[in-house]
Design a protein around this motif. Structure first.
Motif, PDB file in Angstrom:
ATOM      1  N   PRO A 163     -21.885  -1.569  21.268  1.00 50.26           N
ATOM      2  CA  PRO A 163     -20.466  -1.180  21.233  1.00 50.26           C
ATOM      3  C   PRO A 163     -19.959  -0.935  19.807  1.00 50.26           C
ATOM      4  CG  PRO A 163     -20.774  -3.065  22.678  1.00 50.26           C
ATOM      5  CD  PRO A 163     -22.077  -2.832  21.992  1.00 50.26           C
ATOM      6  N   LEU A 164     -20.448  -1.733  18.853  1.00 52.66           N
ATOM      7  CA  LEU A 164     -20.061  -1.535  17.455  1.00 52.66           C
ATOM      8  C   LEU A 164     -20.574  -0.183  16.945  1.00 52.66           C
ATOM      9  CD1 LEU A 164     -18.824  -2.526  14.809  1.00 52.66           C
ATOM     10  CD2 LEU A 164     -20.983  -3.703  14.357  1.00 52.66           C
ATOM     11  N   PHE A 165     -21.809   0.155  17.284  1.00 53.31           N
ATOM     12  CA  PHE A 165     -22.387   1.444  16.896  1.00 53.31           C
ATOM     13  C   PHE A 165     -21.554   2.595  17.458  1.00 53.31           C
ATOM     14  CE2 PHE A 165     -25.237   4.964  18.145  1.00 53.31           C
ATOM     15  CZ  PHE A 165     -25.618   5.401  16.881  1.00 53.31           C
ATOM     16  N   ASP A 166     -21.207   2.522  18.734  1.00 52.32           N
ATOM     17  CA  ASP A 166     -20.416   3.587  19.359  1.00 52.32           C
ATOM     18  C   ASP A 166     -19.039   3.714  18.708  1.00 52.32           C
ATOM     19  OD1 ASP A 166     -22.494   4.238  21.089  1.00 52.32           O
ATOM     20  OD2 ASP A 166     -21.771   2.893  22.668  1.00 52.32           O
ATOM     21  N   SER A 167     -18.389   2.581  18.435  1.00 54.41           N
ATOM     22  CA  SER A 167     -17.074   2.609  17.779  1.00 54.41           C
ATOM     23  C   SER A 167     -17.173   3.194  16.377  1.00 54.41           C
ATOM     24  CB  SER A 167     -16.487   1.200  17.691  1.00 54.41           C
ATOM     25  OG  SER A 167     -16.252   0.677  18.960  1.00 54.41           O
ATOM     26  N   LEU A 168     -18.192   2.785  15.650  1.00 52.33           N
ATOM     27  CA  LEU A 168     -18.386   3.258  14.287  1.00 52.33           C
ATOM     28  C   LEU A 168     -18.662   4.766  14.262  1.00 52.33           C
ATOM     29  CD1 LEU A 168     -18.349   1.913  11.533  1.00 52.33           C
ATOM     30  CD2 LEU A 168     -20.785   1.477  11.767  1.00 52.33           C
ATOM     31  N   LYS A 169     -19.473   5.211  15.195  1.00 49.12           N
ATOM     32  CA  LYS A 169     -19.812   6.638  15.287  1.00 49.12           C
ATOM     33  C   LYS A 169     -18.540   7.471  15.501  1.00 49.12           C
ATOM     34  CE  LYS A 169     -22.100   7.622  18.931  1.00 49.12           C
ATOM     35  NZ  LYS A 169     -23.095   7.783  19.984  1.00 49.12           N
ATOM     36  N   GLN A 170     -17.696   7.046  16.437  1.00 48.56           N
ATOM     37  CA  GLN A 170     -16.454   7.771  16.706  1.00 48.56           C
ATOM     38  C   GLN A 170     -15.490   7.684  15.530  1.00 48.56           C
ATOM     39  OE1 GLN A 170     -15.884   9.811  19.258  1.00 48.56           O
ATOM     40  NE2 GLN A 170     -18.012   9.373  19.790  1.00 48.56           N
ATOM     41  N   ARG A 171     -15.453   6.539  14.889  1.00 47.11           N
ATOM     42  CA  ARG A 171     -14.512   6.341  13.781  1.00 47.11           C
ATOM     43  C   ARG A 171     -14.900   7.179  12.562  1.00 47.11           C
ATOM     44  NH1 ARG A 171      -9.567   6.227  12.876  1.00 47.11           N
ATOM     45  NH2 ARG A 171      -9.199   5.450  10.815  1.00 47.11           N
ATOM     46  N   ILE A 172     -16.194   7.357  12.331  1.00 50.25           N
ATOM     47  CA  ILE A 172     -16.643   8.184  11.212  1.00 50.25           C
ATOM     48  C   ILE A 172     -16.144   9.614  11.398  1.00 50.25           C
ATOM     49  CG2 ILE A 172     -18.700   9.229  10.165  1.00 50.25           C
ATOM     50  CD1 ILE A 172     -20.081   6.462  10.709  1.00 50.25           C
ATOM     51  N   ILE A 173     -16.250  10.127  12.611  1.00 50.30           N
ATOM     52  CA  ILE A 173     -15.764  11.480  12.908  1.00 50.30           C
ATOM     53  C   ILE A 173     -14.251  11.554  12.682  1.00 50.30           C
ATOM     54  CG2 ILE A 173     -15.420  13.167  14.760  1.00 50.30           C
ATOM     55  CD1 ILE A 173     -18.127  12.079  15.931  1.00 50.30           C
ATOM     56  N   ALA A 174     -13.525  10.556  13.160  1.00 47.50           N
ATOM     57  CA  ALA A 174     -12.059  10.555  13.029  1.00 47.50           C
ATOM     58  C   ALA A 174     -11.624  10.481  11.569  1.00 47.50           C
ATOM     59  CB  ALA A 174     -11.470   9.389  13.824  1.00 47.50           C
ATOM     60  N   VAL A 175     -12.279   9.647  10.774  1.00 46.69           N
ATOM     61  CA  VAL A 175     -11.906   9.499   9.366  1.00 46.69           C
ATOM     62  C   VAL A 175     -12.194  10.788   8.602  1.00 46.69           C
ATOM     63  CG1 VAL A 175     -12.521   8.286   7.228  1.00 46.69           C
ATOM     64  CG2 VAL A 175     -12.119   6.993   9.294  1.00 46.69           C
ATOM     65  N   LYS A 176     -13.296  11.425   8.918  1.00 43.27           N
ATOM     66  CA  LYS A 176     -13.620  12.686   8.249  1.00 43.27           C
ATOM     67  C   LYS A 176     -12.589  13.761   8.601  1.00 43.27           C
ATOM     68  CE  LYS A 176     -18.473  12.166   7.378  1.00 43.27           C
ATOM     69  NZ  LYS A 176     -19.726  12.874   7.260  1.00 43.27           N
ATOM     70  N   ARG A 177     -12.176  13.814   9.862  1.00 42.86           N
ATOM     71  CA  ARG A 177     -11.139  14.776  10.264  1.00 42.86           C
ATOM     72  C   ARG A 177      -9.825  14.474   9.559  1.00 42.86           C
ATOM     73  NH1 ARG A 177     -12.267  14.857  16.638  1.00 42.86           N
ATOM     74  NH2 ARG A 177     -14.001  16.314  16.614  1.00 42.86           N
ATOM     75  N   GLN A 178      -9.499  13.202   9.481  1.00 40.37           N
ATOM     76  CA  GLN A 178      -8.253  12.773   8.855  1.00 40.37           C
ATOM     77  C   GLN A 178      -8.223  13.178   7.385  1.00 40.37           C
ATOM     78  OE1 GLN A 178      -7.828   8.504   8.945  1.00 40.37           O
ATOM     79  NE2 GLN A 178      -5.747   8.660   9.710  1.00 40.37           N
ATOM     80  N   ARG A 179      -9.364  13.082   6.697  1.00 39.94           N
ATOM     81  CA  ARG A 179      -9.443  13.413   5.274  1.00 39.94           C
ATOM     82  C   ARG A 179      -9.756  14.885   5.035  1.00 39.94           C
ATOM     83  NH1 ARG A 179      -9.869   9.098   1.464  1.00 39.94           N
ATOM     84  NH2 ARG A 179     -10.705  10.670   0.066  1.00 39.94           N
ATOM     85  N   GLY A 180     -10.036  15.634   6.106  1.00 42.96           N
ATOM     86  CA  GLY A 180     -10.350  17.049   5.960  1.00 42.96           C
ATOM     87  C   GLY A 180     -11.736  17.292   5.388  1.00 42.96           C
ATOM     88  N   VAL A 181     -12.681  16.372   5.649  1.00 44.68           N
ATOM     89  CA  VAL A 181     -14.038  16.515   5.143  1.00 44.68           C
ATOM     90  C   VAL A 181     -14.801  17.494   6.022  1.00 44.68           C
ATOM     91  CG1 VAL A 181     -16.220  15.306   4.703  1.00 44.68           C
ATOM     92  CG2 VAL A 181     -14.048  14.172   4.204  1.00 44.68           C
ATOM     93  N   ILE A 182     -15.428  18.473   5.379  1.00 46.32           N
ATOM     94  CA  ILE A 182     -16.208  19.469   6.086  1.00 46.32           C
ATOM     95  C   ILE A 182     -17.645  19.368   5.593  1.00 46.32           C
ATOM     96  CG2 ILE A 182     -16.558  21.933   6.478  1.00 46.32           C
ATOM     97  CD1 ILE A 182     -13.558  22.277   5.906  1.00 46.32           C
ATOM     98  N   LYS A 183     -18.590  19.272   6.514  1.00 44.61           N
ATOM     99  CA  LYS A 183     -19.992  19.199   6.149  1.00 44.61           C
ATOM    100  C   LYS A 183     -20.554  20.611   6.103  1.00 44.61           C
ATOM    101  CE  LYS A 183     -24.381  17.128   7.276  1.00 44.61           C
ATOM    102  NZ  LYS A 183     -25.137  16.267   8.168  1.00 44.61           N
ATOM    103  N   MET A 184     -21.196  20.942   4.989  1.00 45.50           N
ATOM    104  CA  MET A 184     -21.798  22.260   4.836  1.00 45.50           C
ATOM    105  C   MET A 184     -23.291  22.084   4.601  1.00 45.50           C
ATOM    106  SD  MET A 184     -18.919  24.060   2.468  1.00 45.50           S
ATOM    107  CE  MET A 184     -19.748  25.617   2.432  1.00 45.50           C
TER     108      MET A 184
END
Length: 187
Positions: A163-184
């Motif tokens: 459950p921690l892995f799943d929460s962390l995985k989703q949170r990483i995506i959310a934080v990147k969206r929040q900061r406007g991080v784009i992976k190239m």
């Protein structure tokens, strides 16, 4: 506090969700579980018992009066007990604090060092849980990042890790969206 209806400033249409909440939530805080060290723990216990037994065996096998004196027994017992405690010391020498914004890793027994990895730096995460770890209810999360001090982080001995892995995985995506991080990907 009642949620206000917000509108898109350009179109005037209502926005589908509310603003991000900036409060930090702790997902996990603590040291690895001792049961995660069970495989190497038995080896350390065996070595410790051998160290304790060597002076005793020497005293039994030696002729009367030429065996080890009391301080040899004491030294063997103290060193053996320290060796037996190695798995416990290893687990207490590290502490993790995983939140919805960062991962703090605190290392050391006497002197302490804290490394912080912001989630928006994370490139990828993976989850590992062998058969024995599944039975014991522990696991390991590997975090790969572009963080200069900690490009690869192993978070081991976590209780109920999936459950921690799943929460962390989703949170990483959310934080990147929040900061406007784009992976190239280059190449």
């Amino acid at each position: 506090m009642a949620e206000q209806n917000r509108e898109d400033p350009i179109t005037g249409n209502p926005l589908p969700h509310r603003e991000a909440d900036d409060t930090e939530q702790i997902y996990f805080q603590g040291s690895p579980m001792l049961r995660a060290e069970i495989a190497t723990g038995w080896l350390w216990i065996l070595i410790g018992l051998v160290v304790i037994a060597i002076p005793i065996a020497w005293g039994v096998l030696a002729k009367a009066g030429s065996g080890p004196i009391w301080w040899v027994y004491l030294a063997g017992a103290v060193i053996g007990l320290i060796i037996i405690l190695v798995p416990w010391i290893k687990t207490k020498a590290i502490a993790f604090k995983i939140t919805n914004y960062r991962i703090d890793v605190e290392r050391g027994i006497i002197a302490r060092r804290i490394n912080t990895m912001e989630l928006w730096h994370v490139d990828d995460i993976s989850f590992d849980q062998g058969f024995i770890e599944r039975v014991l209810g522990v696991g390991t999360i590997f975090v790969y990042s572009n963080d200069k001090t900690t490009p690869k982080l192993r978070i081991h001995g976590l209780p109920s890790p999936r459950p921690l892995f799943d929460s962390l995985k989703q949170r990483i995506i959310a934080v990147k969206r929040q900061r406007g991080v784009i992976k190239m990907d280059v190449g």
